[in-house]
Design a protein around this motif. Structure first.
Motif, mmCIF file in Angstrom:
data_model
loop_
_atom_site.group_PDB
_atom_site.id
_atom_site.type_symbol
_atom_site.label_atom_id
_atom_site.label_comp_id
_atom_site.label_asym_id
_atom_site.label_seq_id
_atom_site.Cartn_x
_atom_site.Cartn_y
_atom_site.Cartn_z
ATOM 1 N N MET A 144 1.195 -1.468 0.234
ATOM 2 C CA MET A 144 0.031 -0.377 0.588
ATOM 3 C C MET A 144 0.460 1.422 -0.285
ATOM 4 O O MET A 144 0.501 1.704 -0.476
ATOM 5 C CB MET A 144 -1.610 -0.101 1.382
ATOM 6 C CG MET A 144 -2.192 -1.077 0.937
ATOM 7 S SD MET A 144 -3.641 -0.712 3.105
ATOM 8 C CE MET A 144 -4.444 -2.262 2.640
ATOM 9 N N THR A 150 2.075 2.265 -3.187
ATOM 10 C CA THR A 150 1.067 1.988 -4.385
ATOM 11 C C THR A 150 1.826 1.034 -4.925
ATOM 12 O O THR A 150 1.280 0.769 -6.173
ATOM 13 C CB THR A 150 1.424 3.851 -4.937
ATOM 14 O OG1 THR A 150 1.426 4.417 -3.823
ATOM 15 C CG2 THR A 150 0.104 3.672 -5.904
ATOM 16 N N SER A 151 1.822 -0.302 -4.767
ATOM 17 C CA SER A 151 2.361 -1.981 -5.300
ATOM 18 C C SER A 151 0.693 -2.167 -5.592
ATOM 19 O O SER A 151 -0.240 -1.792 -4.977
ATOM 20 C CB SER A 151 3.179 -2.343 -5.024
ATOM 21 O OG SER A 151 3.571 -3.245 -5.541
ATOM 22 N N GLU A 183 -10.865 1.163 0.783
ATOM 23 C CA GLU A 183 -10.892 2.228 -0.806
ATOM 24 C C GLU A 183 -11.880 1.990 0.412
ATOM 25 O O GLU A 183 -11.830 4.252 -0.139
ATOM 26 C CB GLU A 183 -11.324 1.430 -1.932
ATOM 27 C CG GLU A 183 -9.896 0.891 -2.066
ATOM 28 C CD GLU A 183 -10.106 0.556 -4.226
ATOM 29 O OE1 GLU A 183 -11.750 0.547 -4.648
ATOM 30 O OE2 GLU A 183 -9.731 0.989 -4.908
ATOM 31 N N VAL A 210 -5.787 3.319 2.210
ATOM 32 C CA VAL A 210 -4.313 3.265 1.359
ATOM 33 C C VAL A 210 -4.210 4.533 1.806
ATOM 34 O O VAL A 210 -2.387 4.660 2.996
ATOM 35 C CB VAL A 210 -4.200 2.998 0.008
ATOM 36 C CG1 VAL A 210 -3.265 3.120 -0.809
ATOM 37 C CG2 VAL A 210 -4.991 1.159 -0.464
ATOM 38 N N ASN A 211 -4.645 5.653 1.614
ATOM 39 C CA ASN A 211 -4.119 6.782 2.186
ATOM 40 C C ASN A 211 -4.225 7.052 3.997
ATOM 41 O O ASN A 211 -2.720 7.591 4.351
ATOM 42 C CB ASN A 211 -5.059 8.108 1.886
ATOM 43 C CG ASN A 211 -4.702 8.442 0.294
ATOM 44 O OD1 ASN A 211 -3.542 8.535 -0.055
ATOM 45 N ND2 ASN A 211 -6.069 8.298 0.001
ATOM 46 N N LYS A 246 -0.333 4.980 4.515
ATOM 47 C CA LYS A 246 0.616 5.499 3.688
ATOM 48 C C LYS A 246 0.714 6.626 4.452
ATOM 49 O O LYS A 246 2.651 7.390 5.212
ATOM 50 C CB LYS A 246 0.548 6.650 2.576
ATOM 51 C CG LYS A 246 0.890 5.726 1.545
ATOM 52 C CD LYS A 246 0.375 6.136 -0.194
ATOM 53 C CE LYS A 246 0.002 5.409 -1.481
ATOM 54 N NZ LYS A 246 -0.504 6.047 -2.541
#
Length: 175
Positions: free
Chosen positions: A138, A141-142, A157, A162-163, A166
């Motif tokens: 994640m 960005t894979s 999502e 994911v954000n 990150k």
């Protein structure tokens, strides 16, 4: 007495390996308690998702796989940071169980010492299906979606997971 098993995980996030473990365990018991471990932790790089989010992930994966949800108990359990008390804490949060499914060495030892029968879970491509690897993908960005059931990818999502992962990884690098 119902033949009830116990399976413990953090599910950060829930992935295809977890689903295979549940499917395998269900073959040997009438009911399975899925314990969401470290339930009090969220919003850090090792535990980015809340207990409620992880519970939702498990419910969605179970529905997607068409497993009998009536055979599953999903129970969040906070960590107890004293090993000698951990099994008692799990027992206090869950219905009675008579078998434990685990490959994790400390979990196995603690339950064996408490008198439980502990069964190994056949690994489903263990080098690939690891929550840490999913989180790393994640961050990079894979293609992380291949490692989780489709319903989980959609849920992550929905919550902008994911954000979050990150941002938490970035915070760890800064600190």
């Amino acid at each position: 007495m119902v033949n009830r098993g116990l399976y413990v995980g953090r599910f950060q996030p829930f992935h295809k390996g977890h689903l295979c473990a549940i499917q395998n365990a269900l073959q040997g018991v009438d009911e399975l308690i899925v314990v969401i471990g470290s339930a009090q932790y969220s919003h850090n790089s090792r535990n980015p998702f809340t207990a409620g989010e992880r519970l939702t992930m498990i419910q969605r994966a179970v529905a997607e796989a068409k497993l009998d949800k009536e055979k599953l108990w999903i129970v969040p359990v906070p960590d107890v940071h004293l090993h000698m008390l951990w099994v008692s804490a799990v027992e206090g949060y869950t219905p009675k169980f008579n078998v434990v499914f685990s490959n994790e060495p400390l979990t196995r030892r603690l339950f064996v010492e408490a008198g439980y029968h502990v069964i190994d879970i056949p690994f489903f491509d263990r080098k690939v299906y690891i929550s840490t690897l999913v989180r790393e993908k994640m961050v990079q960005t894979s293609n992380w979606k291949d490692y989780v059931p489709q319903s989980i990818a959609e849920f992550i999502e929905e919550i902008d997971g994911v954000n979050r992962v990150k941002a938490l990884a970035l915070t760890d690098k800064i600190n």
